[in-house]
Scaffold this motif. Structure first.
Motif, PDB file in Angstrom:
ATOM      1  N   ILE A 332       0.833  -1.205   0.000  1.00 31.64           N
ATOM      2  CA  ILE A 332       0.000   0.000   0.000  1.00 31.64           C
ATOM      3  C   ILE A 332       0.867   1.255   0.000  1.00 31.64           C
ATOM      4  O   ILE A 332       0.564   2.241  -0.676  1.00 31.64           O
ATOM      5  N   VAL A 333       1.972   1.212   0.746  1.00 27.74           N
ATOM      6  CA  VAL A 333       2.906   2.347   0.763  1.00 27.74           C
ATOM      7  C   VAL A 333       3.453   2.606  -0.643  1.00 27.74           C
ATOM      8  O   VAL A 333       3.533   3.756  -1.098  1.00 27.74           O
ATOM      9  N   GLU A 334       3.839   1.536  -1.366  1.00 30.72           N
ATOM     10  CA  GLU A 334       4.380   1.682  -2.729  1.00 30.72           C
ATOM     11  C   GLU A 334       3.334   2.249  -3.682  1.00 30.72           C
ATOM     12  O   GLU A 334       3.628   3.110  -4.518  1.00 30.72           O
ATOM     13  N   ILE A 335       2.097   1.758  -3.576  1.00 32.18           N
ATOM     14  CA  ILE A 335       1.022   2.251  -4.450  1.00 32.18           C
ATOM     15  C   ILE A 335       0.743   3.723  -4.169  1.00 32.18           C
ATOM     16  O   ILE A 335       0.560   4.530  -5.098  1.00 32.18           O
ATOM     17  N   GLU A 336       0.719   4.094  -2.892  1.00 34.90           N
ATOM     18  CA  GLU A 336       0.432   5.484  -2.531  1.00 34.90           C
ATOM     19  C   GLU A 336       1.542   6.427  -2.990  1.00 34.90           C
ATOM     20  O   GLU A 336       1.283   7.595  -3.288  1.00 34.90           O
ATOM     21  N   LYS A 337       2.776   5.919  -3.081  1.00 34.14           N
ATOM     22  CA  LYS A 337       3.871   6.736  -3.624  1.00 34.14           C
ATOM     23  C   LYS A 337       3.570   7.145  -5.064  1.00 34.14           C
ATOM     24  O   LYS A 337       3.745   8.296  -5.459  1.00 34.14           O
ATOM     25  N   ILE A 338       3.144   6.153  -5.868  1.00 31.72           N
ATOM     26  CA  ILE A 338       2.814   6.445  -7.272  1.00 31.72           C
ATOM     27  C   ILE A 338       1.602   7.370  -7.340  1.00 31.72           C
ATOM     28  O   ILE A 338       1.568   8.317  -8.129  1.00 31.72           O
ATOM     29  N   LYS A 339       0.585   7.100  -6.500  1.00 27.69           N
ATOM     30  CA  LYS A 339      -0.626   7.931  -6.504  1.00 27.69           C
ATOM     31  C   LYS A 339      -0.294   9.364  -6.126  1.00 27.69           C
ATOM     32  O   LYS A 339      -0.817  10.311  -6.733  1.00 27.69           O
ATOM     33  N   ASN A 340       0.574   9.567  -5.149  1.00 30.67           N
ATOM     34  CA  ASN A 340       0.944  10.914  -4.723  1.00 30.67           C
ATOM     35  C   ASN A 340       1.807  11.622  -5.757  1.00 30.67           C
ATOM     36  O   ASN A 340       1.741  12.847  -5.901  1.00 30.67           O
ATOM     37  N   GLN A 341       2.620  10.841  -6.485  1.00 23.58           N
ATOM     38  CA  GLN A 341       3.480  11.440  -7.505  1.00 23.58           C
ATOM     39  C   GLN A 341       2.682  11.851  -8.740  1.00 23.58           C
ATOM     40  O   GLN A 341       3.017  12.828  -9.408  1.00 23.58           O
ATOM     41  N   PHE A 342       1.604  11.108  -9.026  1.00 20.21           N
ATOM     42  CA  PHE A 342       0.760  11.413 -10.192  1.00 20.21           C
ATOM     43  C   PHE A 342      -0.707  11.474  -9.745  1.00 20.21           C
ATOM     44  O   PHE A 342      -1.516  10.618 -10.125  1.00 20.21           O
ATOM     45  N   PRO A 343      -1.062  12.470  -8.946  1.00 19.10           N
ATOM     46  CA  PRO A 343      -2.396  12.488  -8.314  1.00 19.10           C
ATOM     47  C   PRO A 343      -3.552  12.653  -9.286  1.00 19.10           C
ATOM     48  O   PRO A 343      -4.677  12.269  -8.971  1.00 19.10           O
ATOM     49  N   GLN A 344      -3.298  13.216 -10.462  1.00 15.55           N
ATOM     50  CA  GLN A 344      -4.388  13.469 -11.407  1.00 15.55           C
ATOM     51  C   GLN A 344      -4.692  12.271 -12.305  1.00 15.55           C
ATOM     52  O   GLN A 344      -5.676  12.294 -13.046  1.00 15.55           O
ATOM     53  N   LYS A 345      -3.853  11.248 -12.272  1.00 12.70           N
ATOM     54  CA  LYS A 345      -4.032  10.118 -13.195  1.00 12.70           C
ATOM     55  C   LYS A 345      -4.866   9.009 -12.562  1.00 12.70           C
ATOM     56  O   LYS A 345      -4.599   8.616 -11.423  1.00 12.70           O
ATOM     57  N   PRO A 346      -5.849   8.491 -13.281  1.00 16.37           N
ATOM     58  CA  PRO A 346      -6.600   7.332 -12.772  1.00 16.37           C
ATOM     59  C   PRO A 346      -5.652   6.158 -12.552  1.00 16.37           C
ATOM     60  O   PRO A 346      -4.828   5.850 -13.420  1.00 16.37           O
ATOM     61  N   LEU A 347      -5.750   5.521 -11.397  1.00 14.25           N
ATOM     62  CA  LEU A 347      -4.872   4.400 -11.069  1.00 14.25           C
ATOM     63  C   LEU A 347      -5.715   3.156 -10.796  1.00 14.25           C
ATOM     64  O   LEU A 347      -6.576   3.154  -9.915  1.00 14.25           O
ATOM     65  N   ILE A 348      -5.461   2.118 -11.579  1.00  8.87           N
ATOM     66  CA  ILE A 348      -6.140   0.835 -11.387  1.00  8.87           C
ATOM     67  C   ILE A 348      -5.156  -0.121 -10.708  1.00  8.87           C
ATOM     68  O   ILE A 348      -4.077  -0.380 -11.239  1.00  8.87           O
ATOM     69  N   ILE A 349      -5.521  -0.621  -9.539  1.00 10.75           N
ATOM     70  CA  ILE A 349      -4.696  -1.608  -8.844  1.00 10.75           C
ATOM     71  C   ILE A 349      -5.096  -2.992  -9.357  1.00 10.75           C
ATOM     72  O   ILE A 349      -6.275  -3.359  -9.318  1.00 10.75           O
ATOM     73  N   VAL A 350      -4.101  -3.731  -9.855  1.00  3.88           N
ATOM     74  CA  VAL A 350      -4.387  -5.024 -10.491  1.00  3.88           C
ATOM     75  C   VAL A 350      -3.611  -6.138  -9.788  1.00  3.88           C
ATOM     76  O   VAL A 350      -2.438  -6.387 -10.090  1.00  3.88           O
ATOM     77  N   PRO A 351      -4.231  -6.821  -8.817  1.00  4.70           N
ATOM     78  CA  PRO A 351      -3.601  -7.997  -8.211  1.00  4.70           C
ATOM     79  C   PRO A 351      -3.610  -9.149  -9.219  1.00  4.70           C
ATOM     80  O   PRO A 351      -4.669  -9.568  -9.679  1.00  4.70           O
ATOM     81  N   ASN A 352      -2.421  -9.660  -9.555  1.00  4.32           N
ATOM     82  CA  ASN A 352      -2.298 -10.725 -10.554  1.00  4.32           C
ATOM     83  C   ASN A 352      -2.127 -12.084  -9.877  1.00  4.32           C
ATOM     84  O   ASN A 352      -1.798 -12.182  -8.700  1.00  4.32           O
ATOM     85  N   LYS A 353      -2.369 -13.164 -10.634  1.00  3.55           N
ATOM     86  CA  LYS A 353      -2.227 -14.562 -10.206  1.00  3.55           C
ATOM     87  C   LYS A 353      -3.244 -14.922  -9.117  1.00  3.55           C
ATOM     88  O   LYS A 353      -2.933 -15.681  -8.198  1.00  3.55           O
ATOM     89  N   ILE A 354      -4.469 -14.379  -9.251  1.00  2.57           N
ATOM     90  CA  ILE A 354      -5.498 -14.682  -8.250  1.00  2.57           C
ATOM     91  C   ILE A 354      -5.956 -16.133  -8.332  1.00  2.57           C
ATOM     92  O   ILE A 354      -6.609 -16.641  -7.412  1.00  2.57           O
ATOM     93  N   ASP A 355      -5.615 -16.827  -9.443  1.00  6.53           N
ATOM     94  CA  ASP A 355      -5.986 -18.237  -9.576  1.00  6.53           C
ATOM     95  C   ASP A 355      -5.255 -19.109  -8.554  1.00  6.53           C
ATOM     96  O   ASP A 355      -5.642 -20.258  -8.313  1.00  6.53           O
ATOM     97  N   GLN A 356      -4.214 -18.534  -7.928  1.00  8.72           N
ATOM     98  CA  GLN A 356      -3.442 -19.282  -6.946  1.00  8.72           C
ATOM     99  C   GLN A 356      -3.886 -19.003  -5.503  1.00  8.72           C
ATOM    100  O   GLN A 356      -3.266 -19.479  -4.558  1.00  8.72           O
ATOM    101  N   LEU A 357      -4.967 -18.188  -5.344  1.00  4.04           N
ATOM    102  CA  LEU A 357      -5.413 -17.787  -4.003  1.00  4.04           C
ATOM    103  C   LEU A 357      -6.715 -18.472  -3.603  1.00  4.04           C
ATOM    104  O   LEU A 357      -7.545 -18.804  -4.456  1.00  4.04           O
ATOM    105  N   SER A 358      -6.888 -18.620  -2.282  1.00  5.22           N
ATOM    106  CA  SER A 358      -8.139 -19.155  -1.742  1.00  5.22           C
ATOM    107  C   SER A 358      -9.169 -18.029  -1.661  1.00  5.22           C
ATOM    108  O   SER A 358      -8.839 -16.848  -1.794  1.00  5.22           O
TER     109      SER A 358
END
Length: 478
Positions: A332-358
């Motif tokens: 979350i800290v890493e994502i918020e760094k990008i969001k704060n650096q580019f606050p005007q840009k829409p940001l989609i968080i994409v968790p990958n490899k969900i087929d491996q999760l319960s």
């Protein structure tokens, strides 16, 4: 560029094909082509009516070049407004060049880029903004850019400008008339009505200027940056979105060291996906350059997708070993760094490899990432394709296609945009002059300036340099 001679050019793309079309336009078009054509019907080509087709052989002296189909368009009912003949021949490059060279020997000149459309403009078949829309239509690669070009080519934009210009011109004429009777202190132009007109013109100009942001993006494609740490599936996602092996996929971290771009249409809108180098601390000089470019691409993108590998997080993994794992809090800290650096840009968080999760891990993931404001979430498995279609739909949500759906005028041309900005500046001066009771002669100067900028858009005010710049960007034969 001579505009009173007869020109010839290939109107279809160069190279081999089933057929090719060679266009001849100008005052001598029929006199040049007719003697070279032997119709199957034995009729003389130069005597035939407009908008008719004729099958026969095209001859170079006694040598038959090809069996062709000739289309006749009599002036002024042709694309250029001139006498026009179009020769449909077989698509051999040899045949194409033989016919074009024959026409040149018989008195034609090779057409310059955009010269047919330039002649159409000069002969009053279309205004300048419509002529520019022809080039946009030719280069359109998706439904949105095609729809905008068609709307402008049909005159939607120019009709709106013409109406505003005419209303402003009518009031300008009344003010000029007042100047002729200045000694008698008469008022022909009702100032209250003029203020209403100015307010309406300002409103329309602001709407058109605001539409440029949408139009420019839709015309050129919406850039989407795919970012994240190395080896989280960015290249796999790009390949999945494009449905082809566009990017190299490897287990080795840092495989993508420069950005890879490709385009596709989603819902009729063009998107330009940018697969970037993985973001991480590295001493590799080449990889460092790639990471620097990643942040440059984020700056250029309209939408950012942050991709990460869900198997790397302690709270989600069923593996008791914590080697190489990090916490969701760190993510979350890493994502918020990008969001704060580019606050005007829409940001989609994409968790990958969900087929491996319960199911429990997926629920925990949603709860944790739902706390990041100003972002949206899309679960994904780039390898299996789960969530890819939903991701495409989410991307469309960031595109303002309302004006497009309502068939409103959307400005896509930077020349038009600059002229509209200058016209609005002059209209604002007119408004200020009306509010301060500025004298009619000074008011008339600002009105004339505004009229000048309106005229630049449609071509009522132009010069040879402007026309040369516009039509030089066209393809030969159009």
């Amino acid at each position: 560029m001579k505009l009173n001679d007869t020109i010839v050019a290939l109107a279809t793309p160069s190279g081999a094909g089933a057929i090719a079309i060679i266009r001849v336009s100008g005052p001598e078009a029929f006199n040049i082509v007719s003697p070279l054509f032997k119709a199957k019907s034995k009729k003389k080509l130069s005597k035939q009516p407009s908008h008719t087709l004729h099958l026969g052989n095209l001859m170079d002296d006694d040598r038959t070049l090809d069996e062709v189909l000739i289309s006749i368009f009599r002036a002024p009912k042709s694309y250029t407004g001139e006498e026009t003949v179009e020769i449909s021949c077989h698509g051999s490059p040899y045949i194409q060049q033989e016919i074009i060279q024959l026409m040149i020997r018989k008195g034609c000149r090779s057409a310059e880029a955009g010269e047919f459309t330039m002649r159409a403009f000069l002969n009053g078949k279309m205004d300048l903004s419509q002529a520019e829309a022809v080039a946009d239509l030719i280069s359109s690669e998706n439904q949105a850019s095609h729809q905008m070009a068609m709307q402008q080519m049909r005159g939607g934009f120019s009709n709106e400008i013409h109406r505003l210009r005419q209303e402003l011109l009518d009031f300008a004429s009344l003010i000029e008339l007042e100047l002729d009777f200045s000694e008698e202190d008469v008022e022909f132009a009702n100032r209250d009505q003029f203020k209403e007109l100015v307010a309406r013109i300002q409103q329309v100009l602001k709407r058109l200027i605001d539409s440029f942001a949408t139009g420019n993006v839709l015309k050129n494609g919406i850039p989407v940056a795919i970012v994240g740490e190395p080896n989280v599936g960015k290249s796999t996602l790009l390949n999945s979105l494009l449905n082809e092996e566009r990017a190299i996929v490897s287990e080795v971290a840092g495989t993508t060291r420069d950005s890879i771009e490709d385009e596709m249409s989603i819902g009729g809108v063009g998107f330009r996906f940018i697969d970037t180098a993985g973001i991480r601390e590295t001493e590799d000089e080449v990889e460092s350059i790639g990471i620097k470019r990643t942040f440059e691409k984020i700056g250029q993108a309209q939408v950012v997708m942050y991709l990460f590998d869900t198997s790397r997080f302690d709270e989600l993994s069923e593996d008791n070993s914590s080697q190489g794992k990090i916490s969701l809090a760190q993510l979350i800290v890493e994502i918020e760094k990008i969001k704060n650096q580019f606050p005007q840009k829409p940001l989609i968080i994409v968790p990958n490899k969900i087929d491996q999760l319960s199911e429990d891990s997926l629920l925990k993931l949603k709860e944790s990432l739902g706390t990041i404001s100003g972002t949206s979430l899309q679960l994904l498995s780039a390898k299996t394709g789960v969530g890819v279609e939903e991701l495409k739909e989410k991307l469309l949500e960031f595109v303002n296609t309302g004006a497009l759906r309502n068939n409103n005028t959307i400005v896509t041309n930077s020349r038009h945009y600059n002229a509209l900005l200058k016209a609005l500046e002059e209209i604002n001066k007119v408004e200020e002059g009306l509010n301060t009771d500025l004298s009619g002669d000074l008011l008339a100067i600002d009105i004339r300036e505004a009229l000048e900028y309106f005229g630049e858009i449609t071509g009522q005010v132009t010069n040879d340099e402007l026309l040369g710049n516009i039509f030089s960007n066209f393809c030969i034969g159009k």
